[in-house]
Design a protein around this motif. Structure first.
Motif, short mmCIF file in Angstrom:
data_model
loop_
_atom_site.label_atom_id
_atom_site.label_comp_id
_atom_site.label_asym_id
_atom_site.label_seq_id
_atom_site.Cartn_x
_atom_site.Cartn_y
_atom_site.Cartn_z
N GLU A 170 0.86 -1.18 0.00
CA GLU A 170 0.00 0.00 0.00
C GLU A 170 0.90 1.23 0.00
OE1 GLU A 170 -2.45 0.28 3.45
OE2 GLU A 170 -0.87 -0.25 4.85
N ASP A 181 -4.40 -0.54 -2.71
CA ASP A 181 -3.95 -1.62 -1.84
C ASP A 181 -3.92 -2.92 -2.66
OD1 ASP A 181 -3.96 -2.22 1.47
OD2 ASP A 181 -4.48 -3.93 0.22
N ALA A 186 -16.18 -3.74 3.29
CA ALA A 186 -15.48 -2.68 4.00
C ALA A 186 -16.04 -2.52 5.40
CB ALA A 186 -15.62 -1.36 3.23
N ILE A 235 -15.87 0.05 9.07
CA ILE A 235 -15.52 1.36 9.62
C ILE A 235 -15.63 1.28 11.13
CG2 ILE A 235 -16.07 3.82 9.69
CD1 ILE A 235 -17.50 3.42 6.97
N SER A 236 -14.53 1.52 11.83
CA SER A 236 -14.51 1.54 13.29
C SER A 236 -14.76 2.96 13.77
CB SER A 236 -13.16 1.05 13.82
OG SER A 236 -12.90 -0.28 13.40
N ASN A 274 -4.97 9.69 5.51
CA ASN A 274 -5.13 8.38 4.88
C ASN A 274 -3.79 7.72 4.64
OD1 ASN A 274 -4.53 10.14 2.48
ND2 ASN A 274 -4.72 8.16 1.45
N THR A 282 -6.89 3.01 3.53
CA THR A 282 -7.43 3.32 4.86
C THR A 282 -7.56 4.82 5.07
OG1 THR A 282 -6.45 1.31 5.77
CG2 THR A 282 -7.15 2.99 7.33
N ALA A 320 -8.98 7.93 7.75
CA ALA A 320 -9.32 8.20 9.15
C ALA A 320 -9.72 9.66 9.30
CB ALA A 320 -8.14 7.88 10.06
N VAL A 373 -12.32 5.21 11.37
CA VAL A 373 -11.25 4.62 10.57
C VAL A 373 -11.82 3.48 9.74
CG1 VAL A 373 -8.98 3.54 10.61
CG2 VAL A 373 -9.61 5.14 12.43
N GLY A 374 -11.53 3.48 8.43
CA GLY A 374 -12.04 2.38 7.60
C GLY A 374 -11.47 2.40 6.20
N GLU A 375 -11.63 1.30 5.48
CA GLU A 375 -11.19 1.20 4.09
C GLU A 375 -12.30 1.71 3.17
OE1 GLU A 375 -9.96 -2.82 3.31
OE2 GLU A 375 -7.88 -2.37 3.79
#
Length: 321
Positions: free
Chosen positions: A54, A184, A258, A260-261, A277, A281, A283, A300-302
Motif C-alpha cells: 500500500e 492496496d 469494507a 468502519i470503526s 489516509n 485506509t 481516518a 477509521v475504515g477502508e
C-alpha cells in the motif's frame, strides 16, 4: 446467388446456437464463485508466500494452512521483519517472537484475507455489482479469472479478485478508487496446494518465546450514539457499543466487505477536524459537544474520504428516552 448466401448464413447460425448455449451454460456464476472463494481459505491445504503493498510500503508473509479432523491449523510468518509468527489451531491463537524482548511489542495480527472467510452475498449486492470479467491471467504460475466488486455509489472502493481457475482460491486482491488508481494490493508470489505439512509446522520451536493471544472481552454497553444516515448496505455489526476503557466506546459498521470503526472518547479540550489516509485506509477526527461534555469522534475504515466526512456529519447523540 443471393438466396444461396442467405441459406449459408442461416445454416451457420443454426450450427452456432448449440455452441453459444453450451458456452453460456458453462460460464460460472459470479455469486457462486464468491462463495467458493470464501470456502477455499478454510477447506484447502496450502503453503504460500504473499506480498501486501500500500502506497510506498510493502510487506511479505508466508502462510501455511491445513485442515485435520475438522480443525484448522494456520501459520502466518512475517518474512521482512523480526520473524514474528502467529499460529492458529482451531480457536487458539499463539504469537511467537524470536525472544521475550519482543513480546507484546510487535505483532502481525490476522492474515489480510481473513475478511473473505465469511461473506454475505445478499448484503454485498446492496452496495456492489458482482461481475465476472473476461480478463484472464496468471498469478504465481497459476491460471486465474477475475471477479469484480463494482461499487454502486461513491461511498466505497472497487475490488478486483483474481481467482485460481481450478480451485477458486484468491491469488490477488486489488482495491481501487473511483478513478481506477490502485490503493492496496495483496498478491501471492508462490503457492503450493499439496504441501506436506506436519503438526510441527504449527508448534513453536525450541528457543522461541510464545504467548497465547486472547481477544479482549470488551463490555457491551448501551450505545448513546446514532447515525441520521448510512450508505446503502452499511449497518452496525454489533447491536450495542463496546466499552474499551473508562470514557471510551466503540461502534463498528460494515457493508460486508469494507468496515468502519467508530471510537468515541471524552476529552477536555476541542480538537480541529482532521482527515488522513494511508493507501485504502481513511481516518477522520471531529469534536462534538453534548451539554457541557466534549467528545472526540474518530472513524477509521477502508472507504473513500467522502464516506468518513459524511458519516461524521450525521453522527449524533441519541435522543433521551
Amino acid at each position: 446467388m443471393k438466396q444461396l448466401r442467405m441459406w449459408r448464413v442461416y445454416l451457420l447460425l443454426i450450427c452456432l446456437i448449440p455452441v453459444f448455449a453450451q458456452a453460456k451454460a458453462s460460464q460460472p456464476d459470479a455469486a457462486q464463485l464468491f462463495i467458493d472463494m470464501s470456502k477455499s481459505f478454510s477447506n484447502l491445504s496450502y503453503d504460500g508466500i504473499f506480498v501486501h503493498s500500500e502506497e510506498n510500503q510493502m510487506n511479505s508473509m508466508r502462510v501455511k494452512h491445513e485442515r485435520k479432523e475438522g480443525k484448522e491449523y494456520e501459520s502466518l510468518v512475517d518474512l521482512d521483519g523480526q520473524k514474528i509468527k502467529v499460529l492458529r489451531i482451531g480457536d487458539t491463537v499463539i504469537c511467537v517472537y524470536p525472544n521475550e524482548s519482543y513480546s507484546n511489542k510487535l505483532t502481525i495480527g490476522k492474515a489480510p484475507f481473513d475478511r473473505f472467510k465469511q461473506l454475505d452475498i445478499d448484503r454485498l449486492k446492496q452496495g456492489y455489482r458482482l461481475e465476472l470479467s473476461d480478463k484472464m491471467g496468471r498469478i504465481a504460475g497459476r491460471d486465474t479469472r477475475v471477479l469484480k466488486l463494482v461499487p454502486k455509489d461513491s461511498y466505497r472502493y472497487g475490488h478486483e479478485l483474481w481467482l485460481d481457475v481450478k480451485n477458486h482460491f484468491l491469488l490477488k486482491h486489488d482495491i481501487t478508487d473511483a478513478s481506477g488508481k490502485l490503493l492496496d494490493r495483496i498478491q501471492f508470489t508462490a503457492v503450493n496446494f499439496h504441501p506436506n505439512l506436519q503438526r510441527s509446522d504449527f508448534i513453536p520451536k525450541k528457543g522461541e518465546y510464545s504467548e497465547k493471544l486472547t481477544e479482549p472481552m470488551y463490555r457491551a454497553v448501551k450505545s448513546k450514539w446514532t447515525f441520521d444516515w448510512l450508505p446503502p448496505g452499511f449497518a452496525l455489526v454489533w447491536p450495542n457499543a463496546r466499552a474499551i476503557h473508562q470514557g471510551s466506546t466503540m461502534l463498528l459498521l460494515s457493508d460486508g466487505m469494507a468496515s468502519i470503526s467508530v471510537f468515541v472518547d471524552t476529552v477536555s479540550k476541542p480538537k480541529a477536524t482532521t482527515m488522513m489516509n494511508m493507501g485504502a485506509t481513511m481516518a477522520g477526527e471531529k469534536t462534538i459537544k453534548v451539554g457541557k461534555q466534549l467528545y472526540l469522534v474518530t472513524m477509521v475504515g477502508e472507504v473513500p474520504s467522502i464516506t468518513i466526512e459524511k458519516l461524521m456529519s450525521v453522527f449524533r447523540p441519541k435522543a433521551k428516552e
